[in-house]
Each structure stands twice: as structure tokens, then as C-alpha cells.
Scaffold this active site. Structure first.
Site, short mmCIF file in Angstrom:
data_model
loop_
_atom_site.label_atom_id
_atom_site.label_comp_id
_atom_site.label_asym_id
_atom_site.label_seq_id
_atom_site.Cartn_x
_atom_site.Cartn_y
_atom_site.Cartn_z
N LEU A 24 0.84 -1.19 0.00
CA LEU A 24 0.00 0.00 0.00
C LEU A 24 0.88 1.25 0.00
O LEU A 24 2.10 1.16 0.14
CB LEU A 24 -0.92 -0.01 1.23
CG LEU A 24 -1.88 -1.21 1.30
CD1 LEU A 24 -2.56 -1.26 2.67
CD2 LEU A 24 -2.93 -1.13 0.19
N SER A 25 0.26 2.40 -0.13
CA SER A 25 1.06 3.63 -0.14
C SER A 25 1.90 3.75 1.12
O SER A 25 3.08 4.08 1.08
CB SER A 25 0.15 4.85 -0.29
OG SER A 25 -0.49 4.85 -1.55
N GLU A 26 1.29 3.47 2.28
CA GLU A 26 2.03 3.49 3.54
C GLU A 26 1.50 2.42 4.49
O GLU A 26 0.33 2.02 4.41
CB GLU A 26 1.93 4.85 4.25
CG GLU A 26 2.63 6.00 3.54
CD GLU A 26 1.65 6.86 2.75
OE1 GLU A 26 2.13 7.79 2.09
OE2 GLU A 26 0.45 6.59 2.81
N THR A 27 2.37 2.00 5.39
CA THR A 27 2.03 1.10 6.48
C THR A 27 2.61 1.69 7.76
O THR A 27 3.76 2.14 7.77
CB THR A 27 2.61 -0.31 6.24
OG1 THR A 27 2.02 -0.86 5.06
CG2 THR A 27 2.33 -1.23 7.41
#
Length: 272
Positions: A24-27
Site C-alpha cells: 500500500l502507499s504506507e504502512t
């Protein structure tokens, strides 16, 4: 974005591997501490993209705060990020989803860029960039170079030379480009935005939206304290609505706030 609610005991390498697995874009990884420390300094959180750890990012900050708030009804959650303490306030109105708004660190205005140099670096055509507004690097925890495009058709059909863009950003001090247009799909939106980076395209970029809020107030696109809408992610069919505002204090732009709603779509466990 994904939230790991207890990252204690995970190494840096394991956090990065999990972020790559989420894709995903960020975690984010929450690192619980004693309640007295969290009251003073905020809840410790680390943010990873699929490639690297970031000192700050808006979308995961807001999403993690919503997850920590849960059903407690708390009016404020503070996170302890690498850029410092970031508070998130929550608004509840009858019949509406909960609205969360983070206060980012005060903006630092960096370099203003030559329009033709950016056109060449990004592989654009002459006339693609709006000459009436500056191209400017701004940071509210992460430096973004805000590039005003001339219209909606141009920004929706964006073809970015990633190699040239990356080389230019490394030289000029920006982390990523944030492309914006004052022509929008939703007539109530103030900007249409796109953020293309190493993982493809980001559907919502709260850190860049904060920079754009400061840029708008500095250059008269939005009034001080006016909450305006940035639309993003439409080209990906993942539309996002980001609400931003900023204040003026003497000749400085301060008190940048970015907000929106969050929806939980999946809950699970990871086993080693």
C-alpha cells in the site's frame, strides 16, 4: 494504508518487509508505551512506504489516529512521529461521519523553481504549467514541490518522466512533485491534485496537501482559515477528498491543518 497496532519487538527490516507485503502507499507501526509518556509525548508511530521509512506522511497519520481512537469518543489523539508531536482533533456532527483533522508542523518555504527547467525535467510540453502561480518547494514535515498545471485536461493526461523528475528533485531538495490544477471535477473543490511516485500513484497525500494549503494561502488561492477541498485519486478510480486550511500570522503562513474521513475496510492478523 495499513496499521499494525503493536509493532514492539519488530526490527527495522521486519517493518520494511511487512510494508512491502502490504503493498500500500504506507504502512504504520504503533509502538505502545507507558500511558504517562503517551500523554506527554503522544503515541509513538513509525511510517513506512514499500521502499523506505518516512519521517511524516499525512494519510497514515490520520488513519492511525482514527484506529487508535476506535469507539472511545476521544476529541484528540496525539502521535509521536519522527518530525515530532502531531495532534489530531475529531469533530462529530449528527448524521455525518467523524471528521479528523491533523495539525502539521508550520511550513518551511524553500526554493522557487524555473518553469522551463521543470518542464524539461518532467518531460512536459511548453504551456503545460500555469505561469500565473509559482512552482515552489514547501515542507510541513516532508518537502513537496508544488507544480500548478494549466488545466484539468493537462493534469488528467499527465505523462511524467520519472527518471528526469527524480534527478531534478534530488538536486533541488524536494521529495516528490505534487501536481495541482485550479480547474477541478467537483465544482466545490479548490484544487485537483495528483502525486506520482515510486509505488505508482498515491490516491491521497495528506503531507503534500498540507504543503498545498500553505502554498494556496501564501499566493491567494485560498484565504487564511478558509477550509477548502482538494480532490485526488480520481484517475486511479480511488477518489479522495482532502480538506485543508492554514492561518496567517504577520507575514508567515502557520497552523496548517489537513483532515478527512477514514473507513476501515479489512481487519486481520499476520503470523511469523
Amino acid at each position: 494504508m495499513a496499521v499494525f497496532t503493536d509493532g514492539r519487538g519488530l526490527s527495522d527490516e521486519e517493518m520494511q518487509a511487512l510494508a512491502r507485503e502490504m503493498n500500500l502507499s504506507e504502512t504504520t507501526f504503533v509502538l505502545p508505551r507507558e500511558s504517562s509518556i503517551e500523554r506527554e509525548r503522544g503515541v509513538r508511530v513509525r511510517i513506512f512506504t514499500v521502499h523506505e521509512e518516512l519521517p511524516f506522511a499525512g494519510h497514515p497519520t490520520l488513519g492511525t489516529a482514527f484506529q487508535l481512537r476506535g469507539s472511545t469518543g476521544a476529541r484528540e489523539i496525539a502521535l509521536d512521529l519522527d518530525v515530532g508531536k502531531v495532534p489530531i482533533q475529531f469533530e462529530e456532527k449528527p448524521g455525518q461521519p467523524v471528521f479528523g483533522e491533523m495539525t502539521q508542523v508550520d511550513p518551511k518555504f524553500g526554493e522557487r523553481h524555473d518553469r522551463e527547467a521543470v518542464v524539461r525535467a518532467c518531460g512536459f510540453r511548453d504551456g503545460d504549467i500555469d505561469p500565473s502561480l509559482p512552482i515552489e518547494t514547501i515542507s510541513t514535515g516532508m518537502p513537496f514541490t508544488v507544480v500548478p498545471m494549466r488545466g484539468l485536461e493537462i493534469i488528467r493526461n499527465l505523462h511524467l518522466d520519472m527518471k528526469g523528475a527524480d534527478e531534478y528533485l534530488r538536486r533541488s531538495g524536494g521529495k516528490f512533485f505534487y501536481f495541482v490544477s485550479r480547474e477541478t471535477v467537483d465544482p466545490t473543490a479548490r484544487l485537483h491534485a495528483r502525486m506520482i511516485f515510486y509505488n505508482g500513484e498515491d490516491p491521497a497525500t495528506g503531507s503534500a496537501a498540507g504543503c498545498a494549503a500553505a502554498w494556496m494561502v501564501a499566493h491567494g488561492v485560498a484565504k487564511p482559515e478558509e477550509r477548502v477541498l482538494i480532490e485526488q485519486g480520481l484517475e486511479m478510480k480511488r477518489p479522495s477528498r482532502i480538506f485543508v486550511r492554514a492561518s496567517r500570522q504577520d507575514d508567515r503562513v502557520v497552523n496548517v491543518r489537513v483532515g478527512g474521513n477514514v473507513i476501515e475496510v479489512l481487519n486481520g492478523e499476520v503470523s511469523f
